[in-house]
Scaffold this motif. Structure first.
Motif, PDB file in Angstrom:
ATOM      1  N   ASP A 280       4.910   5.701 -21.120  1.00 30.28           N
ATOM      2  CA  ASP A 280       6.197   5.001 -20.407  1.00 30.28           C
ATOM      3  C   ASP A 280       6.956   5.850 -19.440  1.00 30.28           C
ATOM      4  N   SER A 281       6.788   6.978 -18.836  1.00 31.64           N
ATOM      5  CA  SER A 281       7.380   6.719 -17.387  1.00 31.64           C
ATOM      6  C   SER A 281       6.500   6.367 -16.506  1.00 31.64           C
ATOM      7  N   VAL A 282       5.240   6.357 -16.255  1.00 32.57           N
ATOM      8  CA  VAL A 282       4.172   5.821 -15.660  1.00 32.57           C
ATOM      9  C   VAL A 282       4.593   4.192 -15.869  1.00 32.57           C
ATOM     10  N   VAL A 283       4.742   3.469 -16.626  1.00 34.89           N
ATOM     11  CA  VAL A 283       5.701   2.505 -16.683  1.00 34.89           C
ATOM     12  C   VAL A 283       6.797   2.028 -15.802  1.00 34.89           C
ATOM     13  N   LYS A 284       7.870   3.284 -15.929  1.00 32.20           N
ATOM     14  CA  LYS A 284       8.899   2.828 -15.457  1.00 32.20           C
ATOM     15  C   LYS A 284       8.606   3.273 -13.978  1.00 32.20           C
ATOM     16  N   ALA A 285       8.068   4.129 -13.803  1.00 35.52           N
ATOM     17  CA  ALA A 285       7.243   3.921 -12.654  1.00 35.52           C
ATOM     18  C   ALA A 285       6.776   3.542 -11.604  1.00 35.52           C
ATOM     19  N   ASP A 286       6.406   2.541 -12.765  1.00 37.55           N
ATOM     20  CA  ASP A 286       5.333   0.851 -11.279  1.00 37.55           C
ATOM     21  C   ASP A 286       6.607  -0.105 -11.249  1.00 37.55           C
ATOM     22  N   ASP A 287       7.350  -0.713 -12.726  1.00 38.96           N
ATOM     23  CA  ASP A 287       8.288  -1.236 -11.819  1.00 38.96           C
ATOM     24  C   ASP A 287       8.842  -0.733 -10.701  1.00 38.96           C
ATOM     25  N   CYS A 288       9.390   0.553 -10.192  1.00 34.66           N
ATOM     26  CA  CYS A 288      10.459   0.285  -8.672  1.00 34.66           C
ATOM     27  C   CYS A 288       8.700   0.447  -7.896  1.00 34.66           C
ATOM     28  N   PHE A 289       7.265   1.054  -7.924  1.00 32.87           N
ATOM     29  CA  PHE A 289       7.144   0.635  -6.809  1.00 32.87           C
ATOM     30  C   PHE A 289       5.940  -0.475  -6.678  1.00 32.87           C
ATOM     31  N   SER A 290       5.754  -1.416  -7.660  1.00 30.67           N
ATOM     32  CA  SER A 290       5.251  -1.987  -7.468  1.00 30.67           C
ATOM     33  C   SER A 290       5.261  -3.469  -6.384  1.00 30.67           C
ATOM     34  N   VAL A 291       6.386  -3.434  -6.267  1.00 32.77           N
ATOM     35  CA  VAL A 291       6.461  -4.628  -4.774  1.00 32.77           C
ATOM     36  C   VAL A 291       6.266  -3.686  -3.883  1.00 32.77           C
ATOM     37  N   PHE A 292       6.098  -2.567  -3.526  1.00 29.81           N
ATOM     38  CA  PHE A 292       5.678  -2.110  -3.012  1.00 29.81           C
ATOM     39  C   PHE A 292       3.777  -1.893  -2.699  1.00 29.81           C
ATOM     40  N   ILE A 293       3.035  -1.751  -3.534  1.00 31.00           N
ATOM     41  CA  ILE A 293       2.193  -1.544  -4.004  1.00 31.00           C
ATOM     42  C   ILE A 293       1.459  -3.632  -3.111  1.00 31.00           C
ATOM     43  N   LEU A 294       2.095  -4.476  -3.528  1.00 29.59           N
ATOM     44  CA  LEU A 294       1.397  -4.937  -3.668  1.00 29.59           C
ATOM     45  C   LEU A 294       2.004  -6.222  -2.408  1.00 29.59           C
ATOM     46  N   SER A 295       3.275  -5.471  -1.986  1.00 28.30           N
ATOM     47  CA  SER A 295       3.239  -5.139  -0.231  1.00 28.30           C
ATOM     48  C   SER A 295       2.175  -4.913   1.097  1.00 28.30           C
ATOM     49  N   VAL A 296       1.842  -3.688   0.260  1.00 21.50           N
ATOM     50  CA  VAL A 296       0.579  -2.741   0.840  1.00 21.50           C
ATOM     51  C   VAL A 296      -0.699  -3.570   0.686  1.00 21.50           C
ATOM     52  N   CYS A 297      -1.267  -4.286  -0.343  1.00 24.81           N
ATOM     53  CA  CYS A 297      -2.396  -5.299  -0.292  1.00 24.81           C
ATOM     54  C   CYS A 297      -2.134  -5.887  -0.024  1.00 24.81           C
ATOM     55  N   SER A 298      -1.013  -7.147   0.219  1.00 29.92           N
ATOM     56  CA  SER A 298      -1.073  -8.514   0.715  1.00 29.92           C
ATOM     57  C   SER A 298      -0.767  -8.282   2.373  1.00 29.92           C
ATOM     58  N   THR A 299       0.032  -6.923   2.389  1.00 26.86           N
ATOM     59  CA  THR A 299      -0.351  -7.704   4.556  1.00 26.86           C
ATOM     60  C   THR A 299      -0.869  -6.234   5.258  1.00 26.86           C
ATOM     61  N   GLN A 300      -1.111  -5.434   4.213  1.00 25.33           N
ATOM     62  CA  GLN A 300      -2.283  -4.263   5.575  1.00 25.33           C
ATOM     63  C   GLN A 300      -3.677  -4.570   5.681  1.00 25.33           C
ATOM     64  N   ILE A 301      -3.639  -5.192   4.445  1.00 21.87           N
ATOM     65  CA  ILE A 301      -5.532  -5.662   3.929  1.00 21.87           C
ATOM     66  C   ILE A 301      -5.683  -6.998   5.032  1.00 21.87           C
ATOM     67  N   PRO A 302      -4.690  -6.935   5.497  1.00 19.97           N
ATOM     68  CA  PRO A 302      -5.292  -8.261   6.472  1.00 19.97           C
ATOM     69  C   PRO A 302      -4.600  -7.515   8.040  1.00 19.97           C
ATOM     70  N   LEU A 303      -3.824  -6.507   7.727  1.00 20.31           N
ATOM     71  CA  LEU A 303      -4.098  -5.696   8.743  1.00 20.31           C
ATOM     72  C   LEU A 303      -4.920  -5.614   9.587  1.00 20.31           C
ATOM     73  N   ILE A 304      -5.460  -4.497   8.468  1.00 17.35           N
ATOM     74  CA  ILE A 304      -6.442  -3.848   8.769  1.00 17.35           C
ATOM     75  C   ILE A 304      -7.863  -4.495   9.382  1.00 17.35           C
ATOM     76  N   ILE A 305      -8.179  -6.054   8.980  1.00 19.17           N
ATOM     77  CA  ILE A 305      -9.120  -6.702   9.361  1.00 19.17           C
ATOM     78  C   ILE A 305      -8.651  -7.245  10.368  1.00 19.17           C
ATOM     79  N   PHE A 306      -7.680  -7.954  11.037  1.00 22.64           N
ATOM     80  CA  PHE A 306      -7.197  -8.068  12.150  1.00 22.64           C
ATOM     81  C   PHE A 306      -7.465  -7.114  13.320  1.00 22.64           C
ATOM     82  N   LEU A 307      -6.688  -6.071  12.526  1.00 20.25           N
ATOM     83  CA  LEU A 307      -6.651  -4.794  14.404  1.00 20.25           C
ATOM     84  C   LEU A 307      -8.114  -4.343  14.208  1.00 20.25           C
ATOM     85  N   ALA A 308      -8.388  -4.636  13.186  1.00 21.10           N
ATOM     86  CA  ALA A 308     -10.564  -4.072  13.652  1.00 21.10           C
ATOM     87  C   ALA A 308     -10.981  -5.277  14.509  1.00 21.10           C
ATOM     88  N   TYR A 309     -10.416  -6.222  14.245  1.00 18.80           N
ATOM     89  CA  TYR A 309     -11.557  -7.385  15.068  1.00 18.80           C
ATOM     90  C   TYR A 309     -10.306  -7.341  16.657  1.00 18.80           C
TER      91      TYR A 309
END
Length: 420
Positions: A280-309
């Protein structure tokens, strides 16, 4: 041998199997001080470092003075507004690719980075301010630590080891932020590449350079500090699950060595309850960090692709590509740190499966059959929906998702190269 275990009042009763709900009142200000939270106490140095950078402020603890709280909250709000300003001022460059010919990939890279930082700074400002944000997570983890007898189950990781990890995280954050600032200075003052102008647009004066470097330092600090803060929280929770798993393994050894006909009833019930409470503590922590992880997956991964290019196919000599190479390494490191730590925590949570499967229903069954339902509940939780950090509640990061993200990155990079 294990001593008496203090049962938490909100968990399942051994005799009646009745669940007593724990009431949470988020409408009132917390009456608990910061010193009462083991997690806060161990990570306070890094959180203070984040407050200096303007990317964190204390949740509404009872012992936070009004002036102190207002100062850090205002400073966090100012940096949040600067991150919005930093993204908004760059929007005209996204819609005018002909203004700086040949910089379409640079515009995509810069806009993704600015948008990523804006999202996580604002998200953390909201989570620090809400009663159901970081304060709820700290208090729930504190209740977990207080609900068990420390003579029986160790729940708090060693302070010395955590302190070393915090110091290392601080040092890496400072070095990486300084390196990012140095790269920006080199591009702006030495090479005078169009990248500086696109970052400073629509202003290209000396004053705009000072503004750009100031905002860039704050943004780079947020980019690095949030990553390491997330990793420190993951490692802390992982250690708590690991300490619980060690106690469970000791109980199994006692049973398998024939020192008892059945497993220790009281200890088994306590471990199941504490595992559930820690989940349950992990679930409450996920409520805080889920937006952070969404931002990482939606912006940083495409960023890596374009930077490699950009590193492989963009025109220019190695001196101009050095900034892209450094940025690519930083982004790959941050994404790997976030996803790997989240996957390892998920694995630590569900690794109890292997241990619980070593117990049969008969090994947990004294004459009154009281442990069989608890045994089944434990297996159901472990085999149920995955517990861990998620991408905005859509998908939980585990080892399988980690492999999928790696494959997706290589796939889209290959497609981008083929289109060229």
């Amino acid at each position: 041998m294990y001593g008496n275990v203090i049962q938490h009042p909100g968990n399942t009763d051994v005799r009646t199997n009745r669940v007593h709900p724990v009431e949470e009142d988020n409408s009132k200000t917390s009456t608990v001080t910061r010193a009462d939270h083991p997690l806060y106490s161990q990570l306070k140095n890094y959180m203070f470092f984040m407050k200096l950078g303007g990317v964190f402020h204390d949740p509404p603890f009872a012992d936070v003075g009004k002036l102190e709280s207002a100062f850090w909250k205002s400073w966090h709000a100012i940096v949040s507004l600067l991150s919005v300003f930093n993204f908004v001022r760059y929007i005209p460059e996204i819609w005018k690719p002909d203004f700086y010919p040949g910089l379409i990939y640079t515009e995509i890279i810069m806009s993704a980075f600015f948008f990523h930082c804006m999202c996580i700074i604002i998200a953390f400002y909201v989570m620090c301010s809400k009663m159901s944000g970081f304060l709820a997570f700290f208090e729930h983890n504190q209740k977990y630590c207080n609900s068990i007898d420390s003579r029986t189950l160790r729940c708090v990781p060693g302070k010395k080891q955590t302190k070393v990890e915090v110091n290392i995280a601080q040092a890496i954050t400072v070095v990486c932020t300084a390196a990012c600032l140095a790269i920006l200075l080199v591009f702006a003052l030495v090479f005078e590449t169009p990248d500086y102008h696109s970052q400073s647009a629509p202003w290209t004066s000396t004053a705009s350079l000072v503004i750009t470097l100031t905002i860039g330092t704050l943004i780079a600090n947020a980019f690095m500090s949030y990553t390491f803060f997330f990793c420190l929280v993951c490692r802390y929770l992982k250690k708590q699950f690991n300490l619980l798993a060690k106690t469970f393994s000791e109980m199994l050894i006692e049973y398998e060595n024939g020192r008892g006909e059945f497993v220790d009833e009281q200890l088994y019930v306590s471990i199941r309850k504490q595992h559930n409470h820690l989940c349950d503590s992990v679930v409450k922590a996920d409520d805080c960090f889920s937006v952070f992880i969404l931002s990482v997956c939606s912006t940083q991964i495409p960023l890596i692709i374009f930077l490699a290019y950009q590193c492989l196919f963009s025109p220019g000599d190695i001196s101009e590509k050095f900034g892209y190479i450094f940025w690519l390494m930083i982004n790959c490191g941050c994404v790997c740190l976030v996803t790997i730590h989240a996957a390892l925590l998920n694995s630590e949570i569900h690794d109890f499966n292997n241990k619980v499967y070593r117990l049969t229903a008969f090994s947990t069954m004294p004459c009154n059959n009281r442990l069989i339902p608890i045994h089944i509940l434990f297996l159901s939780r472990l085999n149920g929906p995955p517990v861990g950090f998620s991408v905005f509640g859509l998908i939980t990061i585990n080892k399988e998702v980690l492999v999928t993200l790696v494959g997706m990155t290589f796939t889209y990079f290959t497609l981008l190269v083929q289109f060229e």
